[in-house]
Scaffold this motif. Sequence first.
Motif, PDB file in Angstrom:
ATOM      1  N   THR A 111      55.939  46.140  82.164  1.00  0.00           N
ATOM      2  CA  THR A 111      56.973  45.258  81.628  1.00  0.00           C
ATOM      3  C   THR A 111      58.250  45.364  82.465  1.00  0.00           C
ATOM      4  O   THR A 111      58.864  44.359  82.798  1.00  0.00           O
ATOM      5  CB  THR A 111      57.264  45.610  80.157  1.00  0.00           C
ATOM      6  N   GLU A 112      58.618  46.590  82.814  1.00  0.00           N
ATOM      7  CA  GLU A 112      59.822  46.799  83.620  1.00  0.00           C
ATOM      8  C   GLU A 112      59.708  46.144  84.990  1.00  0.00           C
ATOM      9  O   GLU A 112      60.650  45.506  85.459  1.00  0.00           O
ATOM     10  CB  GLU A 112      60.102  48.292  83.793  1.00  0.00           C
ATOM     11  N   VAL A 113      58.553  46.293  85.643  1.00  0.00           N
ATOM     12  CA  VAL A 113      58.404  45.723  86.989  1.00  0.00           C
ATOM     13  C   VAL A 113      58.382  44.196  86.938  1.00  0.00           C
ATOM     14  O   VAL A 113      58.955  43.531  87.794  1.00  0.00           O
ATOM     15  CB  VAL A 113      57.177  46.294  87.730  1.00  0.00           C
ATOM     16  N   VAL A 114      57.746  43.629  85.931  1.00  0.00           N
ATOM     17  CA  VAL A 114      57.728  42.172  85.803  1.00  0.00           C
ATOM     18  C   VAL A 114      59.148  41.645  85.578  1.00  0.00           C
ATOM     19  O   VAL A 114      59.559  40.661  86.201  1.00  0.00           O
ATOM     20  CB  VAL A 114      56.769  41.727  84.669  1.00  0.00           C
ATOM     21  N   GLN A 115      59.907  42.311  84.727  1.00  0.00           N
ATOM     22  CA  GLN A 115      61.296  41.907  84.493  1.00  0.00           C
ATOM     23  C   GLN A 115      62.129  42.065  85.761  1.00  0.00           C
ATOM     24  O   GLN A 115      62.901  41.179  86.120  1.00  0.00           O
ATOM     25  CB  GLN A 115      61.915  42.735  83.367  1.00  0.00           C
ATOM     26  N   TYR A 116      61.971  43.178  86.444  1.00  0.00           N
ATOM     27  CA  TYR A 116      62.737  43.451  87.657  1.00  0.00           C
ATOM     28  C   TYR A 116      62.444  42.409  88.735  1.00  0.00           C
ATOM     29  O   TYR A 116      63.364  41.891  89.379  1.00  0.00           O
ATOM     30  CB  TYR A 116      62.422  44.864  88.176  1.00  0.00           C
ATOM     31  N   ILE A 117      61.181  42.102  88.920  1.00  0.00           N
ATOM     32  CA  ILE A 117      60.787  41.114  89.927  1.00  0.00           C
ATOM     33  C   ILE A 117      61.303  39.735  89.547  1.00  0.00           C
ATOM     34  O   ILE A 117      61.774  38.982  90.395  1.00  0.00           O
ATOM     35  CB  ILE A 117      59.258  41.135  90.118  1.00  0.00           C
ATOM     36  N   SER A 118      61.247  39.413  88.280  1.00  0.00           N
ATOM     37  CA  SER A 118      61.731  38.121  87.809  1.00  0.00           C
ATOM     38  C   SER A 118      63.240  37.994  88.002  1.00  0.00           C
ATOM     39  O   SER A 118      63.735  36.982  88.509  1.00  0.00           O
ATOM     40  CB  SER A 118      61.368  37.948  86.335  1.00  0.00           C
TER      41      SER A 118
ATOM     42  N   ILE B 221      50.866  41.797  91.109  1.00  0.00           N
ATOM     43  CA  ILE B 221      51.023  41.777  89.656  1.00  0.00           C
ATOM     44  C   ILE B 221      49.738  41.284  89.001  1.00  0.00           C
ATOM     45  O   ILE B 221      49.250  41.883  88.038  1.00  0.00           O
ATOM     46  CB  ILE B 221      52.221  40.886  89.242  1.00  0.00           C
ATOM     47  N   VAL B 222      49.187  40.211  89.530  1.00  0.00           N
ATOM     48  CA  VAL B 222      47.941  39.658  88.986  1.00  0.00           C
ATOM     49  C   VAL B 222      46.812  40.673  89.138  1.00  0.00           C
ATOM     50  O   VAL B 222      45.997  40.857  88.220  1.00  0.00           O
ATOM     51  CB  VAL B 222      47.601  38.313  89.670  1.00  0.00           C
ATOM     52  N   GLN B 223      46.764  41.359  90.268  1.00  0.00           N
ATOM     53  CA  GLN B 223      45.722  42.364  90.495  1.00  0.00           C
ATOM     54  C   GLN B 223      45.834  43.505  89.485  1.00  0.00           C
ATOM     55  O   GLN B 223      44.838  43.966  88.946  1.00  0.00           O
ATOM     56  CB  GLN B 223      45.815  42.912  91.927  1.00  0.00           C
ATOM     57  N   ILE B 224      47.039  43.938  89.206  1.00  0.00           N
ATOM     58  CA  ILE B 224      47.244  45.003  88.215  1.00  0.00           C
ATOM     59  C   ILE B 224      46.786  44.522  86.842  1.00  0.00           C
ATOM     60  O   ILE B 224      46.091  45.245  86.118  1.00  0.00           O
ATOM     61  CB  ILE B 224      48.722  45.452  88.184  1.00  0.00           C
ATOM     62  N   PHE B 225      47.145  43.292  86.491  1.00  0.00           N
ATOM     63  CA  PHE B 225      46.729  42.742  85.199  1.00  0.00           C
ATOM     64  C   PHE B 225      45.208  42.656  85.120  1.00  0.00           C
ATOM     65  O   PHE B 225      44.607  43.036  84.110  1.00  0.00           O
ATOM     66  CB  PHE B 225      47.354  41.360  84.987  1.00  0.00           C
ATOM     67  N   GLU B 226      44.567  42.180  86.177  1.00  0.00           N
ATOM     68  CA  GLU B 226      43.103  42.061  86.179  1.00  0.00           C
ATOM     69  C   GLU B 226      42.437  43.427  86.084  1.00  0.00           C
ATOM     70  O   GLU B 226      41.392  43.569  85.442  1.00  0.00           O
ATOM     71  CB  GLU B 226      42.639  41.319  87.425  1.00  0.00           C
ATOM     72  N   THR B 227      43.031  44.424  86.697  1.00  0.00           N
ATOM     73  CA  THR B 227      42.474  45.781  86.616  1.00  0.00           C
ATOM     74  C   THR B 227      42.532  46.310  85.187  1.00  0.00           C
ATOM     75  O   THR B 227      41.600  46.984  84.739  1.00  0.00           O
ATOM     76  CB  THR B 227      43.220  46.724  87.579  1.00  0.00           C
ATOM     77  N   THR B 228      43.602  45.994  84.456  1.00  0.00           N
ATOM     78  CA  THR B 228      43.662  46.425  83.051  1.00  0.00           C
ATOM     79  C   THR B 228      42.529  45.780  82.265  1.00  0.00           C
ATOM     80  O   THR B 228      41.946  46.411  81.382  1.00  0.00           O
ATOM     81  CB  THR B 228      45.008  46.058  82.389  1.00  0.00           C
TER      82      THR B 228
ATOM     83  N   PHE C 104      49.708  43.588  77.898  1.00  0.00           N
ATOM     84  CA  PHE C 104      49.929  43.300  79.322  1.00  0.00           C
ATOM     85  C   PHE C 104      50.002  41.794  79.537  1.00  0.00           C
ATOM     86  O   PHE C 104      50.813  41.310  80.328  1.00  0.00           O
ATOM     87  CB  PHE C 104      48.814  43.913  80.178  1.00  0.00           C
ATOM     88  N   SER C 105      49.174  41.068  78.833  1.00  0.00           N
ATOM     89  CA  SER C 105      49.183  39.608  78.924  1.00  0.00           C
ATOM     90  C   SER C 105      50.521  39.052  78.453  1.00  0.00           C
ATOM     91  O   SER C 105      51.087  38.148  79.065  1.00  0.00           O
ATOM     92  CB  SER C 105      48.036  39.023  78.096  1.00  0.00           C
ATOM     93  N   ARG C 106      51.035  39.611  77.358  1.00  0.00           N
ATOM     94  CA  ARG C 106      52.332  39.159  76.839  1.00  0.00           C
ATOM     95  C   ARG C 106      53.467  39.481  77.818  1.00  0.00           C
ATOM     96  O   ARG C 106      54.418  38.724  77.946  1.00  0.00           O
ATOM     97  CB  ARG C 106      52.628  39.794  75.489  1.00  0.00           C
ATOM     98  N   ALA C 107      53.343  40.622  78.499  1.00  0.00           N
ATOM     99  CA  ALA C 107      54.364  40.995  79.474  1.00  0.00           C
ATOM    100  C   ALA C 107      54.405  40.008  80.640  1.00  0.00           C
ATOM    101  O   ALA C 107      55.461  39.730  81.191  1.00  0.00           O
ATOM    102  CB  ALA C 107      54.110  42.404  79.998  1.00  0.00           C
TER     103      ALA C 107
ATOM    104  N   ASP D 135      54.032  36.887  80.343  1.00  0.00           N
ATOM    105  CA  ASP D 135      54.674  35.668  79.889  1.00  0.00           C
ATOM    106  C   ASP D 135      56.128  35.560  80.364  1.00  0.00           C
ATOM    107  O   ASP D 135      56.679  34.470  80.422  1.00  0.00           O
ATOM    108  CB  ASP D 135      54.629  35.564  78.358  1.00  0.00           C
ATOM    109  N   ILE D 136      56.730  36.676  80.702  1.00  0.00           N
ATOM    110  CA  ILE D 136      58.099  36.687  81.201  1.00  0.00           C
ATOM    111  C   ILE D 136      58.203  35.832  82.461  1.00  0.00           C
ATOM    112  O   ILE D 136      59.179  35.113  82.678  1.00  0.00           O
ATOM    113  CB  ILE D 136      58.571  38.138  81.498  1.00  0.00           C
ATOM    114  N   ILE D 137      57.170  35.903  83.278  1.00  0.00           N
ATOM    115  CA  ILE D 137      57.156  35.160  84.547  1.00  0.00           C
ATOM    116  C   ILE D 137      57.105  33.669  84.298  1.00  0.00           C
ATOM    117  O   ILE D 137      57.760  32.887  84.975  1.00  0.00           O
ATOM    118  CB  ILE D 137      55.971  35.610  85.424  1.00  0.00           C
ATOM    119  N   ASP D 138      56.321  33.267  83.314  1.00  0.00           N
ATOM    120  CA  ASP D 138      56.178  31.852  83.026  1.00  0.00           C
ATOM    121  C   ASP D 138      57.429  31.333  82.394  1.00  0.00           C
ATOM    122  O   ASP D 138      58.025  30.388  82.678  1.00  0.00           O
ATOM    123  CB  ASP D 138      55.006  31.599  82.072  1.00  0.00           C
TER     124      ASP D 138
END
Length: 169
Positions: free
Chosen positions: A124-131, A143-150, A161-164, A166-169
């Motif tokens: 969540t922190e990295v997605v927010q930071y990148i955004s 980011i997508v690779q990390i999500f797919e690995t989960t 993780f899926s909800r996290a 959503d910040i990008i969208d």
Amino acid sequence: MSKRALKKYLAELRQEELADQLMDLYDRFPVVKEYYDFVFNPKEDKMVQEAKVKISNEYFPVKRKRPKARRSVAQKFIKHFIKLGVEPQLIADVMLYNLEIAQAFSADKNVPDAFFKSMLNSFTEVVQYISINGLLSDFKERIVQIFETTHNQKWPNEEEFSRALDIID
């Protein structure tokens, strides 16, 4: 002492007295020395590499038998880099590396639920930071690779993780 009082005090000092005080601070406090070393010779790539080695050593130790797998080690580096003013791309790289190495670790090991919750916080922190820093185009694949690995590793908090994301969208 307030900031205002400090400014007044510093304005009253002569150039050489001010220089003496700065040198004293530099000698007494390692944090001040590290700050000035970074300002005048920012070896960001070297610092990032050292951080990655230490983070990796948390999960895949070289000198000891058991991994400690502490998220706090990576968080300490990240906060320190932010405080020093390291480039946002390098900070995001370390944040993502922490997640990637943790996922490599969790693929082989039986880890507690607290581990997954901790990694969700990091994600969540990295997605927010990148955004916030407008770095999505540079790091979207990772980011997508990390999500797919989960998803592939069937992490129990996969939905969060899926909800996290959503910040990008």
